[in-house]
Write a protein that holds these residues in place. Structure first.
Motif, PDB file in Angstrom:
ATOM      1  N   UNK A   1       0.970  -1.235  -0.066  1.00  0.00           N
ATOM      2  CA  UNK A   1      -0.105   0.099  -0.211  1.00  0.00           C
ATOM      3  C   UNK A   1       0.994   1.287   0.050  1.00  0.00           C
ATOM      4  N   UNK A   2       0.710   2.295  -1.023  1.00  0.00           N
ATOM      5  CA  UNK A   2       1.562   3.165  -1.204  1.00  0.00           C
ATOM      6  C   UNK A   2       1.153   4.098  -0.047  1.00  0.00           C
ATOM      7  N   UNK A   3       2.307   4.856   0.694  1.00  0.00           N
ATOM      8  CA  UNK A   3       2.062   5.690   1.814  1.00  0.00           C
ATOM      9  C   UNK A   3       2.090   7.116   1.063  1.00  0.00           C
ATOM     10  N   UNK A   4       2.691   7.345   0.062  1.00  0.00           N
ATOM     11  CA  UNK A   4       2.700   8.603  -0.849  1.00  0.00           C
ATOM     12  C   UNK A   4       2.074   8.368  -2.184  1.00  0.00           C
ATOM     13  N   UNK A   5       1.001   9.055  -2.434  1.00  0.00           N
ATOM     14  CA  UNK A   5       0.206   8.705  -3.728  1.00  0.00           C
ATOM     15  C   UNK A   5       0.663   9.691  -4.661  1.00  0.00           C
ATOM     16  N   UNK A   6       0.507   9.441  -6.032  1.00  0.00           N
ATOM     17  CA  UNK A   6       0.627  10.269  -7.220  1.00  0.00           C
ATOM     18  C   UNK A   6      -0.738  10.638  -7.404  1.00  0.00           C
ATOM     19  N   UNK A   7      -0.935  12.195  -7.625  1.00  0.00           N
ATOM     20  CA  UNK A   7      -2.445  12.554  -8.013  1.00  0.00           C
ATOM     21  C   UNK A   7      -2.090  13.589  -9.189  1.00  0.00           C
ATOM     22  N   UNK A   8      -3.133  14.283  -9.486  1.00  0.00           N
ATOM     23  CA  UNK A   8      -2.957  15.377 -10.580  1.00  0.00           C
ATOM     24  C   UNK A   8      -2.153  16.544 -10.306  1.00  0.00           C
ATOM     25  N   UNK A   9      -1.547  16.751  -9.062  1.00  0.00           N
ATOM     26  CA  UNK A   9      -0.785  17.794  -8.862  1.00  0.00           C
ATOM     27  C   UNK A   9       0.564  17.463  -8.879  1.00  0.00           C
ATOM     28  N   UNK A  10       0.936  16.309  -8.918  1.00  0.00           N
ATOM     29  CA  UNK A  10       2.220  15.582  -8.884  1.00  0.00           C
ATOM     30  C   UNK A  10       3.126  16.245  -9.837  1.00  0.00           C
ATOM     31  N   UNK A  11       2.835  16.167 -11.238  1.00  0.00           N
ATOM     32  CA  UNK A  11       3.606  16.543 -12.556  1.00  0.00           C
ATOM     33  C   UNK A  11       3.904  18.257 -11.980  1.00  0.00           C
ATOM     34  N   UNK A  12       3.105  19.104 -11.689  1.00  0.00           N
ATOM     35  CA  UNK A  12       3.499  20.429 -11.616  1.00  0.00           C
ATOM     36  C   UNK A  12       4.441  20.526 -10.311  1.00  0.00           C
ATOM     37  N   UNK A  13       4.274  19.849  -9.223  1.00  0.00           N
ATOM     38  CA  UNK A  13       5.152  19.951  -8.086  1.00  0.00           C
ATOM     39  C   UNK A  13       6.407  19.224  -8.484  1.00  0.00           C
ATOM     40  N   UNK A  14       6.486  18.330  -9.211  1.00  0.00           N
ATOM     41  CA  UNK A  14       8.059  17.827  -9.817  1.00  0.00           C
ATOM     42  C   UNK A  14       8.405  19.189 -10.572  1.00  0.00           C
ATOM     43  N   UNK A  15       7.845  19.621 -11.522  1.00  0.00           N
ATOM     44  CA  UNK A  15       8.624  20.612 -12.269  1.00  0.00           C
ATOM     45  C   UNK A  15       8.976  21.894 -11.421  1.00  0.00           C
ATOM     46  N   UNK A  16       7.930  22.319 -10.409  1.00  0.00           N
ATOM     47  CA  UNK A  16       8.488  23.476  -9.195  1.00  0.00           C
ATOM     48  C   UNK A  16       9.907  22.910  -8.652  1.00  0.00           C
ATOM     49  N   UNK A  17       9.693  21.701  -8.362  1.00  0.00           N
ATOM     50  CA  UNK A  17      10.887  21.232  -7.420  1.00  0.00           C
ATOM     51  C   UNK A  17      12.174  21.355  -8.229  1.00  0.00           C
ATOM     52  N   UNK A  18      12.089  20.967  -9.660  1.00  0.00           N
ATOM     53  CA  UNK A  18      13.152  20.843 -10.332  1.00  0.00           C
ATOM     54  C   UNK A  18      13.732  22.242 -10.632  1.00  0.00           C
ATOM     55  N   UNK A  19      12.887  23.003 -10.962  1.00  0.00           N
ATOM     56  CA  UNK A  19      13.188  24.635 -11.091  1.00  0.00           C
ATOM     57  C   UNK A  19      13.783  25.256  -9.867  1.00  0.00           C
ATOM     58  N   UNK A  20      13.155  24.888  -8.880  1.00  0.00           N
ATOM     59  CA  UNK A  20      13.871  25.396  -7.438  1.00  0.00           C
ATOM     60  C   UNK A  20      15.273  24.845  -7.318  1.00  0.00           C
ATOM     61  N   UNK A  21      15.573  23.649  -7.572  1.00  0.00           N
ATOM     62  CA  UNK A  21      16.871  22.963  -7.397  1.00  0.00           C
ATOM     63  C   UNK A  21      17.878  23.385  -8.333  1.00  0.00           C
ATOM     64  N   UNK A  22      17.402  23.818  -9.417  1.00  0.00           N
ATOM     65  CA  UNK A  22      18.326  24.276 -10.392  1.00  0.00           C
ATOM     66  C   UNK A  22      18.796  25.538 -10.395  1.00  0.00           C
ATOM     67  N   UNK A  23      17.837  26.279  -9.590  1.00  0.00           N
ATOM     68  CA  UNK A  23      18.076  28.013  -9.266  1.00  0.00           C
ATOM     69  C   UNK A  23      18.709  28.184  -8.011  1.00  0.00           C
ATOM     70  N   UNK A  24      19.038  27.020  -6.892  1.00  0.00           N
ATOM     71  CA  UNK A  24      19.536  27.022  -5.746  1.00  0.00           C
ATOM     72  C   UNK A  24      21.058  27.134  -6.172  1.00  0.00           C
ATOM     73  N   UNK A  25      21.834  27.849  -5.198  1.00  0.00           N
ATOM     74  CA  UNK A  25      23.102  27.530  -5.314  1.00  0.00           C
ATOM     75  C   UNK A  25      23.793  26.616  -4.547  1.00  0.00           C
ATOM     76  N   UNK A  26      24.582  25.815  -5.129  1.00  0.00           N
ATOM     77  CA  UNK A  26      25.253  24.578  -4.506  1.00  0.00           C
ATOM     78  C   UNK A  26      26.238  24.843  -3.560  1.00  0.00           C
ATOM     79  N   UNK A  27      26.183  24.319  -2.232  1.00  0.00           N
ATOM     80  CA  UNK A  27      27.167  24.648  -1.300  1.00  0.00           C
ATOM     81  C   UNK A  27      28.562  24.073  -1.727  1.00  0.00           C
ATOM     82  N   UNK A  28      29.429  25.163  -1.015  1.00  0.00           N
ATOM     83  CA  UNK A  28      30.855  24.874  -1.311  1.00  0.00           C
ATOM     84  C   UNK A  28      31.387  23.411  -0.469  1.00  0.00           C
ATOM     85  N   UNK A  29      32.090  22.463  -1.218  1.00  0.00           N
ATOM     86  CA  UNK A  29      32.552  21.478  -0.690  1.00  0.00           C
ATOM     87  C   UNK A  29      34.124  21.549  -0.512  1.00  0.00           C
TER      88      UNK A  29
END
Length: 118
Positions: free
Chosen positions: A90-118
């Motif tokens: 039984x899935x704990x986290x389900x996919x619904x109609x908002x998932x593609x939009x949320x994935x796109x938003x997360x991808x944009x946010x991750x690509x615009x965030x500065x990467x920490x110095x290592x």
């Protein structure tokens, strides 16, 4: 956990009773839970301990209860209940109609965030 509608149960009640020896069997009327077959080899307390997680899992799967409410009904800690759901498939986290939009938003946010110095 096995589930049968009333028509299937009438065709082979002995199979349902044998399966109830392993885990509670849910009886559906239409597509709605109507009854539970529970093997009573031990005490009623033992039977209840087997029924509570099965009922909670079914009610969570059908989105009747939240994860926290279902865990409470099951008598398990939330983390243990989530593991139990995983074992049942039984899935704990389900996919619904908002998932593609949320994935796109997360991808944009991750690509615009500065990467920490290592």
């Amino acid at each position: 956990m096995h589930a049968y509608n009333v028509r299937e149960l009438k065709k082979n009640p002995s199979l349902a009773l044998r399966q109830a020896e392993e885990a509670p069997v849910l009886v559906l009327k239409g597509n709605q839970p109507n009854a539970v077959l529970l093997h009573l080899d031990g005490s009623l307390t033992e039977a209840e301990n087997g029924l509570r997680p099965a009922l909670a899992s079914t009610l969570y799967r059908d989105r009747v209860l939240s994860p926290g409410a279902a865990a409470k009904l099951s008598g398990m800690a939330l983390a243990d209940f989530i593991d139990h759901l995983g074992r049942l498939g039984i899935d704990v986290v389900g996919i619904d109609e908002t998932t593609p939009h949320e994935t796109e938003e997360l991808s944009r946010w991750l690509s615009s965030s500065p990467t920490p110095d290592r």
